[in-house]
Design an enzyme around this catalytic site. Structure first.
Site, PDB file in Angstrom:
ATOM      1  CE1 TYR A 155     -34.178  29.024  11.938  1.00  0.00           C
ATOM      2  CE2 TYR A 155     -33.548  31.276  11.399  1.00  0.00           C
ATOM      3  CZ  TYR A 155     -33.413  29.915  11.194  1.00  0.00           C
ATOM      4  OH  TYR A 155     -32.531  29.444  10.259  1.00  0.00           O
ATOM      5  CE  LYS A 159     -30.684  27.633  13.280  1.00  0.00           C
ATOM      6  NZ  LYS A 159     -30.042  26.351  12.949  1.00  0.00           N
TER       7      LYS A 159
END
Ligand code: NDP
Length: 247
Positions: A155, A159
């Site tokens: 994750y 980002k």
């Protein structure tokens, strides 16, 4: 519809729930006509639109998977046809799937890369092509890029890539008066953060910030509205961490 042609126009992805919904409401309050994008929750997106209209704003819900370039093109087409152009793009669509790197499946990797990275790329590409002079482009990152918490590996990696795309696009748009930034929230009280966590874990994560609470979607919408509005005009190519001081 004349009214719509006079207003500035914002496209907000992932606006049926959570941070995106709060951003849509806030930008509508600040005077923008808002395209409320969603993936599957049409009913929730319509609730966001109804609330905006109830308060005298202009809004329309548009389904599009941000990872699907044709759908994103159609979303931007709709904004231009319905409201006359695009001034602000906020890319809030995102998913979180947690696991240690050694336990992360190909599916966990592919789904997060698809929505968070390919989705951000697809939206940024279209935004960079279409946003009008003086416009603003804002993506949602995460403070975990700085904190580097266990189980957030894939994750956070998606980002971190969004932050890099943001900085480079800001330079590529030289001469058009457009700023490109990211807002990186800490733990914020939405489905994405709360789902699957015990009250004890939620409390522990809330206390990582010296302000000792979770962020609210409205806290994050305020940071986005600052970057979208006149006071944020000199901030460009930056990542604004909105996390109560956690990192
Ligand atoms: P939520 O889970 O509350 O909402 C996610 C939104 O994204 C929904 O509107 C959902 O639409 C939409 N969405 C999901 N996948 C897609 C897709 N493929 N195409 C279009 N829309 C999609 O998440 P948050 O509001 O919490 O998160 C918003 C952003 O902020 C994300 O990018 C997230 O990574 C980031 N963030 C969140 C933090 C938090 O603690 N909440 C912390 C740091 C960053 P639908 O309702 O139709 O499914």
């Amino acid at each position: 519809m004349m009214d719509g042609m006079e207003r500035k126009v914002a496209v907000v992805t992932g606006a049926s729930r959570g941070i995106g919904a709060a951003v849509a409401a806030r930008l509508a309050r600040d005077g923008y006509a808002v395209l409320v994008n969603y993936a599957g929750n049409a009913a929730l997106a319509e609730e966001v639109v109804t609330a905006i209209r109830w308060n005298g704003g202009l809004a329309e819900a548009v389904q599009a998977d941000v990872a699907d370039p044709a759908a994103v093109t159609a979303l931007f087409d709709r904004a231009e046809q319905g409201f006359g152009g695009i001034d602000v793009v906020v890319n809030s669509a995102g998913i979180l799937m947690q696991a240690p790197v050694t336990d992360s499946s190909d599916d966990l990797f592919d789904r997060q890369v698809s929505t968070n990275l390919k989705g951000a790329f697809t939206v940024l590409r279209e935004a960079g092509r279409r946003v009008r002079t003086g416009g603003r482009i804002i993506s949602l990152s995460t403070s975990v890029v700085g904190l580097k918490l266990e189980t957030y590996g894939v994750y956070a990696a998606t980002k971190a890539a969004v932050e890099t795309l943001t900085a480079i696009l800001s330079k590529e748009l030289r001469g058009r008066g457009i700023t490109v930034n990211a807002v990186a929230p800490g733990p914020t009280a939405t489905d994405l953060f709360l789902t699957g966590k015990s009250p004890e874990l939620i409390d522990r994560l809330a206390r990582l910030s010296p302000l000792e609470r979770l962020g609210t979607p409205e806290d994050i919408a305020a940071a986005v509205a600052f970057l979208a509005g006149p006071d944020g005009g000199w901030i460009n190519g930056q990542v604004l961490r909105a996390n109560g001081g956690m990192v």
